[in-house]
Scaffold this active site. Sequence first.
Site, mmCIF file in Angstrom:
data_model
loop_
_atom_site.group_PDB
_atom_site.id
_atom_site.type_symbol
_atom_site.label_atom_id
_atom_site.label_comp_id
_atom_site.label_asym_id
_atom_site.label_seq_id
_atom_site.Cartn_x
_atom_site.Cartn_y
_atom_site.Cartn_z
ATOM 1 N N TYR A 187 -6.605 -1.035 -9.108
ATOM 2 C CA TYR A 187 -5.940 0.055 -9.827
ATOM 3 C C TYR A 187 -6.972 0.829 -10.641
ATOM 4 O O TYR A 187 -7.627 0.274 -11.535
ATOM 5 C CB TYR A 187 -4.857 -0.474 -10.769
ATOM 6 C CG TYR A 187 -3.723 -1.215 -10.096
ATOM 7 C CD1 TYR A 187 -3.495 -1.119 -8.732
ATOM 8 C CD2 TYR A 187 -2.873 -2.022 -10.847
ATOM 9 C CE1 TYR A 187 -2.451 -1.800 -8.122
ATOM 10 C CE2 TYR A 187 -1.822 -2.706 -10.250
ATOM 11 C CZ TYR A 187 -1.617 -2.595 -8.890
ATOM 12 O OH TYR A 187 -0.586 -3.281 -8.303
ATOM 13 N N HIS A 203 -3.767 -9.959 -3.188
ATOM 14 C CA HIS A 203 -3.047 -8.678 -3.151
ATOM 15 C C HIS A 203 -2.405 -8.423 -1.788
ATOM 16 O O HIS A 203 -1.272 -7.947 -1.697
ATOM 17 C CB HIS A 203 -4.012 -7.542 -3.498
ATOM 18 C CG HIS A 203 -3.356 -6.363 -4.121
ATOM 19 N ND1 HIS A 203 -4.013 -5.495 -4.955
ATOM 20 C CD2 HIS A 203 -2.093 -5.887 -4.039
ATOM 21 C CE1 HIS A 203 -3.189 -4.542 -5.354
ATOM 22 N NE2 HIS A 203 -2.016 -4.766 -4.803
ATOM 23 N N GLY A 242 10.607 5.317 -9.451
ATOM 24 C CA GLY A 242 11.235 6.338 -10.283
ATOM 25 C C GLY A 242 12.464 6.962 -9.668
ATOM 26 O O GLY A 242 13.256 7.611 -10.359
ATOM 27 N N PHE A 243 12.651 6.759 -8.367
ATOM 28 C CA PHE A 243 13.749 7.410 -7.662
ATOM 29 C C PHE A 243 15.114 6.979 -8.190
ATOM 30 O O PHE A 243 15.981 7.815 -8.466
ATOM 31 C CB PHE A 243 13.644 7.102 -6.162
ATOM 32 C CG PHE A 243 14.796 7.599 -5.352
ATOM 33 C CD1 PHE A 243 14.885 8.932 -4.997
ATOM 34 C CD2 PHE A 243 15.810 6.736 -4.956
ATOM 35 C CE1 PHE A 243 15.963 9.401 -4.260
ATOM 36 C CE2 PHE A 243 16.883 7.193 -4.215
ATOM 37 C CZ PHE A 243 16.958 8.536 -3.861
ATOM 38 N N GLY A 295 16.491 8.376 -11.391
ATOM 39 C CA GLY A 295 16.814 9.797 -11.422
ATOM 40 C C GLY A 295 15.639 10.701 -11.728
ATOM 41 O O GLY A 295 15.820 11.871 -12.063
#
Length: 331
Positions: free
Chosen positions: A59, A127, A211-212, A215
């Site tokens: 990351y 990972h 995040g979908f 909303g």
Amino acid sequence: MTMSLPRTALGDGLSTSAIGFGAMSLSSVYGEADDTESLATLHKAVDLGVTFIDTANIYGMGSNEELIAKLLRERRDEVQLATKFGIESDPRTGEFRLRGDREHARESLEASLRRLGTDHVDLYYLHRPAPDTPVEDSVAAMAEFVAEGKVRHIGLSEVTSAELRRANAVHPIAAVQSEWSIFSRDVERAVVPAAAELGVGFVPYAPMGRGFLAGQVTSSSFDGADFRRLLPRFNEENLAANLKIADLVRDVGAQAGATPAQTAIAWLYAKGRQHGLAVTPIPGTRRAARVEENAGAVGLRLSEEALARLDEAAQAAVGPRSITPISADRE
């Protein structure tokens, strides 16, 4: 003042806060991030009792771990820290490749410990399994780190059920991390039942569908630095169909007196109970207010009717969750 949250017992004796924090969002994967705001959000999380912090060496190409190190300097004893190895960037081409060999595992761990400024990590994940290294060999290398005290527990990310079983035969696996949400349910077919059978905890990442489900995604137009623009579920055609799912999550949440984000997380807790599986979701955010909102999902119980509506809606998801194929065994 530091608050407390209920604890979740994953596998192999690892205890975490009932909800964790996925730090990937603090790197520039969803657009540009501000380190000052990100650090403040991390401190707010720990203040609220969200003490399970998840990062990875890849990351921000290490910068994510360096950011978290600033939190750990003051609050290491309050945090259950997870990081990962197994994906590296080819310095010549910039392309990503998978490595699970012993040499790479050790080099990666030592580099992560330096960046994090700590002498151990509480949970160390592979990972992704590497195609040229048996998962048993990778876990055997990680077991050496446990014996040395540099790693407390071993985890696996995005493994198949067969890989999980083989790995657990080498060393107890504390947790499997994979994408799991109302929007992404493929792991329920094989990996979730295997984890429940073996007593391995589950750490769902992207519990709000990036995040979908909260909303936050209403258009397929993303910032150029936002990698969601590459995911099939967010292209213009698929998104138009998938927005019906987000609308239903919002409606179910409103009837329960909860936000869409809290509803999506509470659904995961319900799924964990149904499968007899310890579940610690790790939603990510850059904003302190969102951390507080997400923590409000702990203890939220949805009605059977609400769960049935959400389950039905989940079947309508259009488009694969990843830009790479997901094998049938992962499903």
